[in-house]
Design a protein around this motif. Structure first.
Motif, mmCIF file in Angstrom:
data_model
loop_
_atom_site.group_PDB
_atom_site.id
_atom_site.type_symbol
_atom_site.label_atom_id
_atom_site.label_comp_id
_atom_site.label_asym_id
_atom_site.label_seq_id
_atom_site.Cartn_x
_atom_site.Cartn_y
_atom_site.Cartn_z
ATOM 1 N N GLY A 158 69.704 78.244 81.994
ATOM 2 C CA GLY A 158 69.780 78.703 80.764
ATOM 3 C C GLY A 158 70.330 79.542 80.265
ATOM 4 N N SER A 159 70.689 79.647 78.599
ATOM 5 C CA SER A 159 71.306 80.903 78.252
ATOM 6 C C SER A 159 70.797 80.691 76.807
ATOM 7 C CB SER A 159 72.658 80.586 77.915
ATOM 8 O OG SER A 159 73.218 79.739 76.888
ATOM 9 N N THR A 160 70.970 82.087 76.256
ATOM 10 C CA THR A 160 70.500 82.446 74.884
ATOM 11 C C THR A 160 71.207 81.877 73.721
ATOM 12 O OG1 THR A 160 71.662 84.432 74.928
ATOM 13 C CG2 THR A 160 69.306 84.560 75.709
ATOM 14 N N GLY A 161 72.122 81.019 74.092
ATOM 15 C CA GLY A 161 73.166 80.161 73.188
ATOM 16 C C GLY A 161 74.440 80.044 73.705
ATOM 17 N N ASN A 162 75.197 79.180 73.255
ATOM 18 C CA ASN A 162 76.469 78.604 73.583
ATOM 19 C C ASN A 162 77.399 79.892 73.266
ATOM 20 O OD1 ASN A 162 76.856 75.897 74.417
ATOM 21 N ND2 ASN A 162 76.229 75.451 72.454
ATOM 22 N N GLY A 163 78.027 80.346 74.294
ATOM 23 C CA GLY A 163 79.225 81.563 74.284
ATOM 24 C C GLY A 163 78.440 83.010 74.421
ATOM 25 N N ALA A 164 77.011 82.844 74.216
ATOM 26 C CA ALA A 164 76.393 84.141 74.656
ATOM 27 C C ALA A 164 76.842 84.626 75.996
ATOM 28 C CB ALA A 164 74.728 84.056 74.333
ATOM 29 N N SER A 165 76.480 86.025 76.082
ATOM 30 C CA SER A 165 76.776 86.533 77.492
ATOM 31 C C SER A 165 76.138 85.890 78.643
ATOM 32 C CB SER A 165 76.682 88.198 77.550
ATOM 33 O OG SER A 165 75.026 88.604 77.278
ATOM 34 N N THR A 166 75.029 85.486 78.317
ATOM 35 C CA THR A 166 74.148 84.814 79.428
ATOM 36 C C THR A 166 74.640 83.513 79.649
ATOM 37 O OG1 THR A 166 72.685 83.959 77.652
ATOM 38 C CG2 THR A 166 72.001 85.831 78.767
ATOM 39 N N HIS A 167 75.578 82.917 78.740
ATOM 40 C CA HIS A 167 76.251 81.637 79.196
ATOM 41 C C HIS A 167 77.678 81.960 79.942
ATOM 42 C CE1 HIS A 167 78.864 78.300 77.316
ATOM 43 N NE2 HIS A 167 78.725 78.123 78.482
ATOM 44 N N LEU A 168 78.306 83.070 79.475
ATOM 45 C CA LEU A 168 79.608 83.330 79.955
ATOM 46 C C LEU A 168 79.374 83.811 81.429
ATOM 47 C CD1 LEU A 168 81.654 84.658 76.899
ATOM 48 C CD2 LEU A 168 81.676 82.224 78.056
ATOM 49 N N ALA A 169 78.315 84.769 81.706
ATOM 50 C CA ALA A 169 78.023 85.045 82.910
ATOM 51 C C ALA A 169 77.818 83.910 83.993
ATOM 52 C CB ALA A 169 76.766 85.913 83.105
ATOM 53 N N GLY A 170 76.977 82.846 83.540
ATOM 54 C CA GLY A 170 76.929 81.793 84.256
ATOM 55 C C GLY A 170 78.179 80.905 84.742
ATOM 56 N N ALA A 171 78.871 80.798 83.304
ATOM 57 C CA ALA A 171 80.211 80.040 83.798
ATOM 58 C C ALA A 171 81.069 81.157 84.779
ATOM 59 C CB ALA A 171 80.880 79.905 82.371
ATOM 60 N N PRO A 185 71.856 75.434 76.564
ATOM 61 C CA PRO A 185 71.600 76.597 75.678
ATOM 62 C C PRO A 185 70.477 76.444 74.960
ATOM 63 C CG PRO A 185 73.123 74.967 74.938
ATOM 64 C CD PRO A 185 72.683 74.497 76.310
ATOM 65 N N TYR A 186 69.847 77.795 74.461
ATOM 66 C CA TYR A 186 68.524 77.669 74.011
ATOM 67 C C TYR A 186 69.003 78.778 72.741
ATOM 68 C CZ TYR A 186 66.157 75.436 77.591
ATOM 69 O OH TYR A 186 65.705 74.520 78.430
ATOM 70 N N ARG A 187 68.070 78.764 71.693
ATOM 71 C CA ARG A 187 68.132 79.785 70.454
ATOM 72 C C ARG A 187 67.599 81.097 70.933
ATOM 73 N NH1 ARG A 187 67.498 76.815 64.769
ATOM 74 N NH2 ARG A 187 68.383 78.773 64.273
ATOM 75 N N GLY A 188 67.909 81.882 71.528
ATOM 76 C CA GLY A 188 67.611 83.096 71.932
ATOM 77 C C GLY A 188 66.762 83.354 73.013
ATOM 78 N N GLN A 189 66.436 84.670 73.365
ATOM 79 C CA GLN A 189 66.014 84.988 74.761
ATOM 80 C C GLN A 189 64.427 84.271 74.937
ATOM 81 O OE1 GLN A 189 65.493 86.836 77.965
ATOM 82 N NE2 GLN A 189 67.002 87.400 76.620
ATOM 83 N N PRO A 190 63.436 84.220 73.851
ATOM 84 C CA PRO A 190 62.409 83.451 74.195
ATOM 85 C C PRO A 190 62.547 81.934 74.719
ATOM 86 C CG PRO A 190 62.142 84.728 72.228
ATOM 87 C CD PRO A 190 63.515 84.637 72.413
ATOM 88 N N GLY A 191 63.210 81.354 74.058
ATOM 89 C CA GLY A 191 63.523 79.845 74.487
ATOM 90 C C GLY A 191 64.002 79.802 75.757
#
Length: 329
Positions: A158-171, A185-191
């Motif tokens: 999961g990530s906090t959104g497309n292109g977020a650092s949490t997405h790019l770190a996984g990529a 992708p999710y809309r922010g940290q809680p999701g």
């Protein structure tokens, strides 16, 4: 004649009022630090911790507000459109001011031209975490690699959104390890955190600040830190190079304080001085390093140094975004 005299006096007073207001010392009313992500995100945690000592230093209330959405762009656009009077600031990130410049085909602002960099707040690494309850079989990086290679597209992150650092770190991790992971992708940290805890996703390459609470509560298990060296707050958690048999990896981003474009130099320098004093104090520094796993900036940490860091990161993250293939219309 008397009426004309009174009218002239009233007009003179009305004309002079803005001048007097402009001459009033700054600050003389509440200041807002805007965030572009939901309550509970790493930026929100940092801004609220900063607001209390900054209130004491400036002598006026410093309040935190969040306008989340579009990868932080909503909050950023709001600040970019405010008057450059020193009463609205943005706690921005490498995501909002470097990654998004490459990720979004159209931005309603220019990350360089429409903001005044004030002070760097710290480098924020990512931590690969899993739910020990939902994924008890994933205890080490080798466990993750084995599971992902056995079933391409079956292991999700999961990530906090497309292109977020949490997405790019996984990529970046998937590219380095030659894995075929499923990005959700999710809309922010809680999701994204909820999805991990409920088992809807397997992995989360989360920012350190928002990970430390769940780690210490035992809700999540840290697998590796996505930095070149181990973190003082997580001394027993290995790096990617140590645990995964991969080249050293660093997906750290940063937090920083911005104002609208053309913010007066006197306000920029005062904010830079006060914030540097606060974040370099022993108690705040300990909170950053041990509680948030954030690396404090090195002195002197000037506005110009921050500007140069941001400009370099715009170019660096453009390459990462291009390699990941991520785009947002």
């Amino acid at each position: 004649m008397i009426r004309r005299t009174l009218l002239a006096a009233a007009l003179a007073a009305a004309t002079a009022a803005p001048v007097l207001a402009q001459d009033a010392p700054w600050p003389n009313r509440p200041i807002t630090i805007m965030g572009g992500f939901p309550n509970g995100a790493g930026t929100d945690i940092y801004a609220r911790r900063l607001a209390e000592p900054l209130t004491r230093a400036l002598g006026v209330p410093v309040v935190v507000d969040n306008r989340s959405g579009a990868g932080g762009n909503i909050g950023s656009e709001y600040v970019a459109r405010q008057a450059a009077d020193g009463y609205t600031f943005l706690l921005g990130t490498a995501g909002t001011h470097a990654i998004n410049a490459a990720l979004y085909r159209r931005l309603p602002f220019d990350v360089i031209r429409d903001f005044t960099p004030i002070v760097l707040l710290g480098d924020v690494p990512n931590v690969l975490i899993v739910s020990p309850e939902k994924r008890p079989n994933l205890r080490t990086c080798q466990d993750v690699l084995t599971a992902a290679r056995a079933r391409p597209q079956a292991v999700s992150y999961g990530s906090t959104g497309n292109g977020a650092s949490t997405h790019l770190a996984g990529a970046a991790f998937a590219t380095a390890a030659r894995l075929d992971l499923l990005h959700v992708p999710y809309r922010g940290q809680p999701g994204a955190m909820t999805a991990l805890l409920t088992g809807d996703t397997d992995l989360f390459f989360n920012q350190s600040g928002a990970s430390m609470g769940p780690i210490r509560q035992g809700q999540v298990r840290p697998i590796v830190v996505m930095s070149r060296e181990r973190l003082p707050a997580l001394p027993d958690v290995p790096t990617v190079a140590e645990a995964c048999g991969l080249p050293p990896m660093d997906t750290s981003t940063w937090y920083g304080l911005f104002g609208p474009a053309n913010l007066p130099a006197a306000i920029v320098n005062r904010m830079n001085t006060e914030v540097n004093r606060i974040i370099s104090a022993p108690d705040f520094r300990e909170w950053l390093v041990q509680n948030q796993a954030i690396t404090p900036p090195a002195p002197p940490n000037t506005p110009e140094q921050f500007r140069q860091t941001m400009a370099a990161d715009v170019a660096r993250w453009a390459e990462v975004v291009r390699a990941s293939g991520a785009t947002v219309d």
